[in-house]
Write an enzyme that holds these catalytic residues in place. Structure first.
Site, short mmCIF file in Angstrom:
data_model
loop_
_atom_site.label_atom_id
_atom_site.label_comp_id
_atom_site.label_asym_id
_atom_site.label_seq_id
_atom_site.Cartn_x
_atom_site.Cartn_y
_atom_site.Cartn_z
N ASN A 189 0.86 -1.20 0.00
CA ASN A 189 0.00 0.00 0.00
C ASN A 189 0.89 1.24 0.00
O ASN A 189 1.38 1.66 1.04
CB ASN A 189 -0.91 -0.06 1.24
CG ASN A 189 -1.76 1.18 1.40
OD1 ASN A 189 -1.77 2.05 0.54
ND2 ASN A 189 -2.47 1.26 2.52
N CYS B 279 -1.90 5.34 0.82
CA CYS B 279 -2.86 5.79 1.83
C CYS B 279 -2.87 7.32 1.85
O CYS B 279 -1.83 7.95 2.08
CB CYS B 279 -2.51 5.25 3.21
SG CYS B 279 -3.73 5.78 4.43
N THR C 174 -16.28 -0.69 0.67
CA THR C 174 -17.36 0.05 1.32
C THR C 174 -18.69 -0.71 1.29
O THR C 174 -19.47 -0.63 2.25
CB THR C 174 -17.49 1.43 0.64
OG1 THR C 174 -16.25 2.12 0.86
CG2 THR C 174 -18.62 2.25 1.23
C1 FMN Z 1 -12.80 2.61 6.50
C2 FMN Z 1 -11.80 2.32 5.44
C3 FMN Z 1 -10.53 1.86 5.79
C4 FMN Z 1 -9.59 1.57 4.81
N1 FMN Z 1 -8.37 1.09 5.18
C5 FMN Z 1 -7.47 0.73 4.22
C6 FMN Z 1 -6.23 0.14 4.58
O1 FMN Z 1 -5.93 -0.11 5.75
N2 FMN Z 1 -5.37 -0.18 3.57
C7 FMN Z 1 -5.65 0.03 2.24
O2 FMN Z 1 -4.85 -0.30 1.37
N3 FMN Z 1 -6.84 0.57 1.87
C8 FMN Z 1 -7.75 0.91 2.83
N4 FMN Z 1 -8.96 1.43 2.46
C9 FMN Z 1 -9.26 1.60 1.01
C10 FMN Z 1 -10.01 0.38 0.45
O3 FMN Z 1 -9.26 -0.80 0.54
C11 FMN Z 1 -10.41 0.62 -1.02
O4 FMN Z 1 -9.24 0.77 -1.80
C12 FMN Z 1 -11.28 1.86 -1.21
O5 FMN Z 1 -12.17 2.02 -0.13
C13 FMN Z 1 -12.08 1.81 -2.52
O6 FMN Z 1 -12.92 0.67 -2.56
P1 FMN Z 1 -14.47 0.69 -2.11
O7 FMN Z 1 -15.13 1.83 -2.83
O8 FMN Z 1 -15.00 -0.65 -2.52
O9 FMN Z 1 -14.48 0.89 -0.63
C14 FMN Z 1 -9.91 1.75 3.43
C15 FMN Z 1 -11.19 2.21 3.08
C16 FMN Z 1 -12.13 2.49 4.06
C17 FMN Z 1 -13.49 2.96 3.64
#
Ligand code: FMN
Length: 328
Positions: A129, A132, A269
């Protein structure tokens, strides 16, 4: 039912749905639940070389079109995470669902350190990652922000492990294709696209930002068009597999992501909103969609967007009409 299996960097998934990092996958028990509920692979929460407390509350808000979050990567550190991953591996190994560890760091050396630590748990893949949006590196910006820094982080992780690595990219760059090429040349075995996109919500009454961190990452439905564009551009630029992530909550969303070129589809999400039951629903919708249209396997769908343009433009899709200012 059509064949939904896919292979990413030599790892076979019985279906293309991948639990995205940071959502749900914070404990071995929850990772097991996601695997039992039908995920094709599960990604653990990102860990860093040392433990992190994360940001102050409020850290996340559902604003009606998805989430805005700034968790700040709270985690117990890579050593402790390796023990959790080993337990997760023990729980889901028999289910045949691949386990993906996720690492981040604020220095190049930190990526190597975290990769070496989580490798001891023998995950099937490691997600690096570098994107972030709520954590600055010692460069003062995400490693995903420049081709050079992205390549350095990739090389560091790869040098410390023999486990295949997916590198997770950010949409907040001028040219995501250039970053994708840089990490592919640095040895990435696959790419996850995308992480969240920075945004802000403001409370009208107080005039204050709603998140304690002021800004956070947009995810869910509002992110889908950004993710589709990024996946399309990354897949046009590199030949390694892409886990298309951002705003997928239905079978049709998954079809769109695979049509843009994704080999697999991250779901984050939607799981936060609907629980792990969403995996079975999305899979059912994907399977029914394919059956109704005579598609027998995912390669028949993958990359249709690339095949449609530009030569198919005379027939489909129709040319976009020129925009004219409203008259009258
Ligand atoms: C509450 C929350 C925590 C997240 N924590 C991480 C994380 O620890 N590491 C990471 O690579 N992405 C993290 N993400 C990003 C998600 O893995 C993903 O890339 C992003 O939310 C887009 O996908 P989605 O629209 O299906 O949520 C997080 C997203 C959310 C909403």
């Amino acid at each position: 039912m059509p064949d939904l299996s896919v292979e990413i960097a030599g790892v076979r998934l019985s279906n293309p749905l991948v639990l995205a990092s940071g959502i749900w996958g914070t404990t071995p028990e929850l990772l097991e639940r996601a695997a039992r509920a039908g995920a094709g692979a599960v990604t653990a929460k990102t860990c860093t070389p040392r433990p992190r407390r994360g940001h102050r509350n409020p850290t996340a808000l559902d604003w009606g079109h998805g989430l805005l979050n700034a968790m700040g990567l709270p985690n117990p550190g890579a050593e402790e995470e390796a023990a959790l991953l080993a337990e997760a591996r023990r729980r889901i190994g028999l289910l045949g669902v691949p386990l993906i560890a996720s690492i981040a760091a604020d220095t190049v050396e930190g990526f190597a350190e975290a990769a070496a630590a989580v490798s001891r748990a023998m995950p099937d893949l490691i997600e690096v990652n570098i994107s972030c949006p709520n954590v600055a590196s010692d460069h003062g910006e995400m490693f995903a922000a420049s081709p050079e820094a992205a390549a350095e982080a990739t090389r560091a992780a790869k040098s410390a492990t023999s486990i295949p690595c997916l590198v997770k990219l950010s949409p907040l760059v001028a040219d995501i294709a250039a970053i994708a090429r840089a990490v592919a040349e640095a040895g990435a075995d696959g790419i996850t696209a995308i992480n969240t996109l920075p945004g802000m919500l403001v409370d009208a009454e107080t005039g204050l930002p709603i998140l304690a961190n002021r800004t956070g990452g947009i995810s869910g439905p509002a992110l889908k068009p950004v993710a589709l564009r990024c996946v399309y551009e990354v897949c046009a630029a590199v030949g390694i597999p892409v886990v298309g992530t951002g705003g997928v909550g239905t079978g049709v969303d998954a079809v769109e992501m695979i049509s843009a070129g994704a080999a697999a589809v991250g779901v984050g999400t939607a799981v936060a909103a609907g629980g792990v039951e969403v995996f079975a629903r999305i899979l059912d919708e994907l399977g029914c969609w394919m059956v109704a249209r005579g598609f027998e396997s995912l390669p028949a769908i993958r990359g249709r967007v690339h095949r449609a343009a530009p030569d198919g433009r005379e027939t489909y899709p129709p040319p976009v009409p020129a925009w004219r200012p409203h008259e009258g």
